[in-house]
Motif scaffolding. Structure first.
Motif, PDB file in Angstrom:
ATOM      1  N   LEU A   1      -4.885  -4.462 -12.260  1.00 42.17           N
ATOM      2  CA  LEU A   1      -5.140  -3.761 -10.998  1.00 42.17           C
ATOM      3  C   LEU A   1      -4.497  -2.374 -10.975  1.00 42.17           C
ATOM      4  O   LEU A   1      -5.062  -1.434 -10.419  1.00 42.17           O
ATOM      5  CB  LEU A   1      -4.663  -4.586  -9.808  1.00 42.17           C
ATOM      6  N   GLY A   2      -3.316  -2.248 -11.566  1.00 39.11           N
ATOM      7  CA  GLY A   2      -2.654  -0.954 -11.620  1.00 39.11           C
ATOM      8  C   GLY A   2      -3.453   0.060 -12.405  1.00 39.11           C
ATOM      9  O   GLY A   2      -3.676   1.184 -11.957  1.00 39.11           O
TER      10      GLY A   2
ATOM     11  N   SER B   1      -6.799   1.033 -10.752  1.00 41.68           N
ATOM     12  CA  SER B   1      -6.682   1.985  -9.641  1.00 41.68           C
ATOM     13  C   SER B   1      -6.697   3.443 -10.117  1.00 41.68           C
ATOM     14  O   SER B   1      -6.917   4.350  -9.317  1.00 41.68           O
ATOM     15  CB  SER B   1      -5.407   1.716  -8.836  1.00 41.68           C
ATOM     16  N   LEU B   2      -6.492   3.654 -11.405  1.00 42.85           N
ATOM     17  CA  LEU B   2      -6.465   5.010 -11.965  1.00 42.85           C
ATOM     18  C   LEU B   2      -7.715   5.335 -12.784  1.00 42.85           C
ATOM     19  O   LEU B   2      -7.757   6.362 -13.465  1.00 42.85           O
ATOM     20  CB  LEU B   2      -5.225   5.183 -12.847  1.00 42.85           C
TER      21      LEU B   2
END
Length: 74
Positions: free
Chosen positions: A43-44, A47-48
């Motif tokens: 997820l991290g 998100s980018l």
């Protein structure tokens, strides 16, 4: 491994990148501007997506290095 700039364009790219990072027994950070996320966090990293990301490793793994080269910019 020196810092490399990559670009992940699709969720499938993120899945492949995170899967390769999870197999490493050292820390890997993904940076964008002032944001730093763990490369083992789906997820991290998701998100980018679509931004130029800097990958910073605290160790070396040839399989992960090949994955980084696949998504390298320039």
């Amino acid at each position: 491994m020196e810092d490399k700039v990559i670009r992940l364009q699709a969720p499938e790219d993120v899945k492949e990148f995170v899967s390769a990072a999870e197999k490493c027994d050292f820390d890997i950070d993904v940076k964008y501007n002032r944001i730093i996320v763990d490369a083992k966090s789906f997820l991290g990293v998701l998100s980018l997506i679509s931004n130029p990301l800097t990958v910073a490793c605290q160790g070396y793994d040839s399989t992960f290095e090949n994955t980084v080269k696949k998504f390298a910019v320039g």
